[in-house]
Design an enzyme around this catalytic site. Structure first.
Site, short mmCIF file in Angstrom:
data_model
loop_
_atom_site.label_atom_id
_atom_site.label_comp_id
_atom_site.label_asym_id
_atom_site.label_seq_id
_atom_site.Cartn_x
_atom_site.Cartn_y
_atom_site.Cartn_z
N GLY A 240 51.87 37.60 53.30
CA GLY A 240 52.36 38.16 52.11
C GLY A 240 53.29 38.36 51.10
N GLU A 274 50.92 34.66 59.08
CA GLU A 274 50.18 34.14 58.01
C GLU A 274 50.67 33.88 56.67
OE1 GLU A 274 46.12 37.18 58.25
OE2 GLU A 274 46.14 36.29 59.63
N PRO A 275 51.91 33.36 56.81
CA PRO A 275 52.01 33.22 55.27
C PRO A 275 51.30 32.03 54.32
CG PRO A 275 53.86 31.52 56.96
CD PRO A 275 52.80 32.97 57.58
N GLY A 276 51.60 31.50 53.30
CA GLY A 276 50.48 31.04 52.07
C GLY A 276 51.92 30.94 51.17
N ARG A 277 51.82 31.22 50.06
CA ARG A 277 52.37 31.52 49.04
C ARG A 277 53.97 31.45 49.11
NH1 ARG A 277 51.13 34.78 43.84
NH2 ARG A 277 50.30 35.78 45.29
N ARG A 313 45.99 31.79 37.78
CA ARG A 313 47.01 33.20 37.55
C ARG A 313 47.35 34.15 36.08
NH1 ARG A 313 51.38 33.02 39.92
NH2 ARG A 313 50.69 35.13 40.71
N CYS A 344 37.93 27.83 25.83
CA CYS A 344 37.58 28.84 24.57
C CYS A 344 37.14 30.33 25.10
CB CYS A 344 35.86 28.18 24.16
SG CYS A 344 36.09 26.96 23.73
N GLU A 345 38.66 31.38 25.57
CA GLU A 345 38.82 32.24 25.50
C GLU A 345 40.04 32.72 25.44
OE1 GLU A 345 37.07 34.34 27.87
OE2 GLU A 345 36.25 32.20 28.99
N TYR A 372 48.30 29.42 45.13
CA TYR A 372 46.68 29.45 44.45
C TYR A 372 46.96 29.11 42.62
CZ TYR A 372 47.78 33.06 48.41
OH TYR A 372 47.60 32.85 49.11
#
Ligand SMILES: *Cc1c(COP(=O)(O)O)cnc(C)c1O
Length: 415
Positions: A240, A274-277, A313, A344-345, A372
């Site tokens: 986190g 548990e680091p990700g980012r 994101r 197309c959004e 991510y």
């Protein structure tokens, strides 16, 4: 911007290699990662906690590329997985099963079986029903499942609501007030072995205090369990830790470690993180080419060849990513652009109101896209997913080929 992606004269480079050359060689959209940046981030984390026995379990979902998993495995990392698919990826990349922790609220019996047969380090159990199922599955295999309960400490992570996970209203973890009783139940089950406690309160946290508050609640509960005769081998304090995308000022890894180690002084449990980012986010960029410049009635648009399917994101969290030209130029006027993709959004944007001196055909780098980014990409609009390149010691390596359209409908049938 990280020191690993920087301008040399007018060229944005990684390891002295101009990103424009990578765009030419592999095409765009293309994710580019720095081996040096990934390595440095892991080492910084390991260094900060070296006074304590610990295991860094990289959160695979942040970026599950085999080359990146392999890089971390070689550095000694374990892995935090949230699916059976991620376990298979870790094993395919050379990761060790006995360093894997398995998180997630909805583990299927098949996923449990896979993980039990691989002999992973720990299941982070998130409900009473999951605990019972795990006991049954382990029993049917004649095995004993090592577990932590993921406790919900009801701490406000002060982050985007979609990535806040430690509040009472969130779907994650076991309610703090119910955890002690569930631990007693776990200790009584024949095919369960209690080994630890886990918590993860959210992602992209930019303050230390919620981490410390959560750790204190974990410790208080661990002390209550000791009174019940349940002794924990490890404490898993989750991931986190945030990164800088724009003007955020997240704590340094050293500050984060210092605060947690102070809270944990005198404890003997092994620590798991548990680091990700934090390990991958600033180590990658997404390269994209401007197809057209378009003057709308109110806004100017830079229409690029990357879209929300490549980098979700901005559309999902209204997230900010810095956008830099890979070759800076002074021969065109600076203007304010909406940087948007071809999907197309109206939600398909990469950045709002960006000041850029650019022309059609120029390549842009969407910064801090290592976490991510590729992992949340999709094939919406039948868009093949981007290529991925890892740059190591000045050399570019293609680590994932661009998808072909044929492969997108290869499993389909007409009736
Ligand atoms: C997503 C996730 C992580 C990683 O979060 P980051 O913010 O990327 O560090 C860690 N643990 C669990 C259980 C997760 O779901």
């Amino acid at each position: 911007m990280t020191p690993y992606f920087s301008y040399q004269q007018d060229q944005l480079c990684v390891d002295d290699l101009p990103l424009v050359d990578i765009a030419q060689r592999y095409g765009t959209p293309c994710y580019v990662y720095s081996h040096a940046a990934l390595t440095a981030a892991y080492r910084e984390f390991a260094e900060a906690f070296k006074s304590r026995e610990h295991l860094i379990c990289y959160a695979v979902k942040a970026n599950p590329s085999l080359a990146i998993l392999n890089l971390f495995a070689r550095l000694g990392a374990g892995f935090d997985i949230v699916s059976g698919g991620e376990l298979q990826r870790v094993l395919a990349a050379g990761g060790a099963a006995n360093k894997v922790v398995f998180s997630g609220v909805g583990k299927s019996a098949a996923e449990m079986k896979l993980a039990l047969e691989a002999e992973i380090l720990c299941f982070n159990v998130e409900s009473a029903a999951e605990l019972e199922r795990l006991n049954e599955v382990a029993g049917s295999l004649g095995r004993v499942a090592p577990i932590s309960l993921r406790v919900n400490p009801n701490v406000d992570a002060k982050t985007h609501p979609y990535i806040s996970t430690g509040l009472k209203k969130n779907k994650f973890g076991v309610a703090y007030d119910e955890a002690r009783a569930l631990y007693r139940r776990a200790a009584a089950l024949p095919n369960i072995r209690v080994t630890g406690m886990d918590c993860h309160i959210g992602s992209q946290l930019t303050e230390v205090s919620p981490f410390v508050a959560a750790a204190e609640k974990v410790l208080a509960l661990a002390d209550q369990l000791a009174e019940d005769g349940i002794v924990l081998e490890h404490l898993d304090l989750g991931g986190g830790l945030g990164i800088c995308y724009n003007d955020e000022t997240p704590p340094s890894i050293a500050e984060y470690a210092q605060a947690l180690l102070a809270a944990l002084a005198g404890r003997s449990e092994r620590l798991i993180f548990e680091p990700g980012r934090r390990l991958v986010g600033n180590a990658g960029v997404l390269l994209t080419t401007i197809e057209y410049l378009k003057q709308g009635e109110e806004k100017s648009f830079a229409l690029v060849d990357a879209a929300m399917n490549d980098l979700m994101r901005p559309a999902l969290y209204d997230a900010y990513h810095a956008i830099q030209p890979v070759v800076s130029r002074s021969d065109v006027a600076t203007a304010i652009y909406e940087v948007v993709g071809p999907v197309c959004e109206t939600g398909d944007f990469i950045g709002h109101d960006r000041e850029l001196a650019v022309a059609a055909g120029d390549v842009l780098a969407v910064m801090s896209a290592g976490a991510y980014g590729m992992s949340m990409s999709s094939n919406y609009n039948t868009r093949p997913r981007a290529a991925e390149v890892l740059v190591r010691e000045g050399e570019a390596h293609l680590i994932r080929e661009r998808e072909t359209v044929r492969s997108l409908y290869a499993n389909e049938r007409v009736v």
